[in-house]
Design an enzyme around this catalytic site. Structure first.
Site, PDB file in Angstrom:
ATOM      1  N   ARG A 132      14.920  13.965  17.658  1.00 51.37           N
ATOM      2  CA  ARG A 132      13.342  13.525  17.330  1.00 51.37           C
ATOM      3  C   ARG A 132      13.336  12.167  16.455  1.00 51.37           C
ATOM      4  O   ARG A 132      12.123  11.681  16.361  1.00 51.37           O
ATOM      5  CB  ARG A 132      13.662  14.573  15.840  1.00 51.37           C
ATOM      6  CG  ARG A 132      11.800  15.238  15.309  1.00 51.37           C
ATOM      7  CD  ARG A 132      11.759  16.210  14.280  1.00 51.37           C
ATOM      8  NE  ARG A 132      12.880  16.437  13.088  1.00 51.37           N
ATOM      9  CZ  ARG A 132      12.810  17.006  12.508  1.00 51.37           C
ATOM     10  NH1 ARG A 132      11.978  17.427  12.805  1.00 51.37           N
ATOM     11  NH2 ARG A 132      13.547  17.195  11.548  1.00 51.37           N
ATOM     12  N   LYS A 234       8.390  12.024  12.525  1.00 47.59           N
ATOM     13  CA  LYS A 234       9.204  12.175  10.690  1.00 47.59           C
ATOM     14  C   LYS A 234       8.466  10.973  10.656  1.00 47.59           C
ATOM     15  O   LYS A 234      10.220  10.362   9.904  1.00 47.59           O
ATOM     16  CB  LYS A 234      10.044  12.539  11.196  1.00 47.59           C
ATOM     17  CG  LYS A 234      10.507  13.908   9.464  1.00 47.59           C
ATOM     18  CD  LYS A 234      11.245  14.724   9.444  1.00 47.59           C
ATOM     19  CE  LYS A 234      11.770  15.811   8.462  1.00 47.59           C
ATOM     20  NZ  LYS A 234      10.373  16.173   8.049  1.00 47.59           N
ATOM     21  N   GLU A 270      -0.352  22.780   9.754  1.00 46.97           N
ATOM     22  CA  GLU A 270       1.453  22.914   9.101  1.00 46.97           C
ATOM     23  C   GLU A 270       1.224  22.636   7.526  1.00 46.97           C
ATOM     24  O   GLU A 270      -0.030  21.616   7.142  1.00 46.97           O
ATOM     25  CB  GLU A 270       2.300  21.373   9.845  1.00 46.97           C
ATOM     26  CG  GLU A 270       2.494  20.804   9.466  1.00 46.97           C
ATOM     27  CD  GLU A 270       3.622  19.222  10.022  1.00 46.97           C
ATOM     28  OE1 GLU A 270       3.524  19.134  10.813  1.00 46.97           O
ATOM     29  OE2 GLU A 270       4.010  19.856   9.119  1.00 46.97           O
TER      30      GLU A 270
HETATM   31  C1  COI Z   1      12.844  19.031   5.237  1.00 49.15           C
HETATM   32  O1  COI Z   1      12.610  19.933   5.474  1.00 49.15           O
HETATM   33  O2  COI Z   1      13.957  18.255   5.584  1.00 49.15           O
HETATM   34  C2  COI Z   1      11.692  18.535   5.205  1.00 49.15           C
HETATM   35  O3  COI Z   1      12.226  17.159   5.505  1.00 49.15           O
HETATM   36  C3  COI Z   1      10.943  18.488   4.733  1.00 49.15           C
HETATM   37  C4  COI Z   1      10.750  17.256   3.381  1.00 49.15           C
HETATM   38  C5  COI Z   1       8.937  17.109   2.852  1.00 49.15           C
HETATM   39  C6  COI Z   1      11.213  18.071   2.525  1.00 49.15           C
END
Ligand code: COI
Length: 387
Positions: A132, A234, A270
């Protein structure tokens, strides 16, 4: 001191970091282009041989609890990451004109290390985070570590911080890999240098509700992502823009915000921190990832587990009305885990879910945890033993 050196040697032998001398060498960057200095790599003074860090393992939340070591690896214009290294956890130095600070050229990942009852330590599907990150890096015009480099670095970080991996059932070590444009740039362009950095923190439940069902607020003013944007990767740039809606919702007592698609403003996408699933009868549905929704590793794993258990799983558009008519709703994410939703509020209408026991959510969650804890056979090779 002798004990520390022995431990450090064991640590290095159990990973592919290379030679002991590497860790003991203090490294300095002299080039002006090396705007983000790697921390000095010295034998850390904080190391302890104790099995567990001295903290209250019964009250872990999702707050930052800095651990002993972090990992850093850099890449200049030739697109190859050099040998990375562990160093004591601490602040880093960045040029004020670093690409990440000025133009948000950055990505992050989240993965976890766990401890089993027999003491063995493991990671869950870290290769998926690596892949990812590569996809995200391509979108953000950045070079990225290979899958092997990424997984090896995560392993090293977990092992170096093993005393922060909570006792079984008390939580996990949340591992946060970052990839950033660390080189200086003034005009809008990709940065001339990149830093891959991993730090970690011992964590428990993400939401203050613990394992109690969440209350979600459906946002109909602002959107998380738009078509052609970067919502599917991300990037750090996806997170600050949701803080306003999230803070407003939290101040009103909600656990998280659920976003709608920015075109029709009617299909769910989401939540700020996780993906969403809806159960109707024997069918499990989740919004299809079409570029605006993050391909969560837990999302993907729950889909696999559900199909193995014989459930029909659909990835498709789901309207907010359909969501509110579901039997069960739950959220998934690395930080969040698998969290049941107790209520949804949309335009002043609130629904509570009929199946408050969330039977399918519980079955999927316990199957996933069973695979992670070794009670259920890991037929897919999801578990990476790091002992
Ligand atoms: C995760 O689930 O690892 C995330 O990056 C979410 C984050 C907003 C804490």
């Amino acid at each position: 001191m002798i004990q520390r050196s022995v431990h450090l040697r064991n640590l290095i032998q159990s990973s592919s970091i290379g030679s002991l001398s590497k860790l003991r060498t203090c490294k300095f960057f002299t080039s002006q282009a090396a705007a983000a200095s790697l921390p000095q790599v010295c034998e850390p003074s904080v190391y302890s041989d104790e099995e567990y860090a001295d903290i209250d393992w019964n009250n872990l939340g999702f707050g930052l609890m800095p651990t002993d070591y972090m990992y850093t690896m850099k890449c200049t214009q030739d697109d190859n990451f050099e040998q990375g290294q562990l160093s004591p956890y601490g602040n880093i130095e960045l040029s004020p004109s670093a690409g990440v600070l000025n133009y948000a050229q950055g990505l992050f990942e989240g993965t976890k290390a766990y401890r089993r009852e027999d003491g063995r330590l493991f990671l869950f599907r870290p290769d998926q985070n690596a892949i990812r990150m590569q996809i995200g890096a391509e979108r953000m015009c950045m070079p990225s570590p290979t899958v092997e480099q990424f997984v090896d670095a995560v392993k090293q970080t977990a092992l170096a911080n093993r005393r922060w991996i909570p006792p079984p059932g008390k939580g996990s070590l949340y591992i946060r890999p970052l990839l950033m444009g660390s080189g200086p740039i003034l005009g809008l362009a990709p940065a001339p240098e990149y830093t891959f950095l991993i730090y970690a923190s011992a964590v428990g439940n993400y939401f203050k509700e613990g394992l109690a069902p969440l209350s979600l607020y459906v946002e109909d003013e602002s959107h998380r992502a738009s078509r052609g944007g970067a919502g599917g990767v991300k990037t750090i740039a996806n997170y600050a823009p949701v803080l306003k809606a999230l803070t407003r919702a939290r101040n009103r007592g909600f656990s998280d915000v659920l976003y709608l698609d920015s075109v029709n403003k009617k299909n769910i996408e989401e939540a700020s921190s996780c993906n969403i699933f809806i159960v109707k009868g024997n069918v499990l549905s989740t919004p299809a990832t079409n570029g605006t929704i993050l391909e969560g590793v837990t999302r993907k794993s729950i889909i696999g587990v559900a199909r193995d258990l014989g459930y029909q799983v659909e990835e498709r558009s789901i309207s907010v009305e359909e969501l509110m008519d579901g039997d069960e709703v739950f959220c998934t994410g690395t930080a969040v885990g698998v969290a049941p939703v107790g209520s949804i509020t949309y335009q002043n209408k609130r629904v509570e879910y009929k199946m408050s026991a969330h039977p399918m959510c519980r079955e999927l969650y316990s199957t996933l945890v069973g695979i992670q804890t070794g009670l259920i056979e890991d037929k897919r090779g999801w578990i990476v033993d790091i002992n």
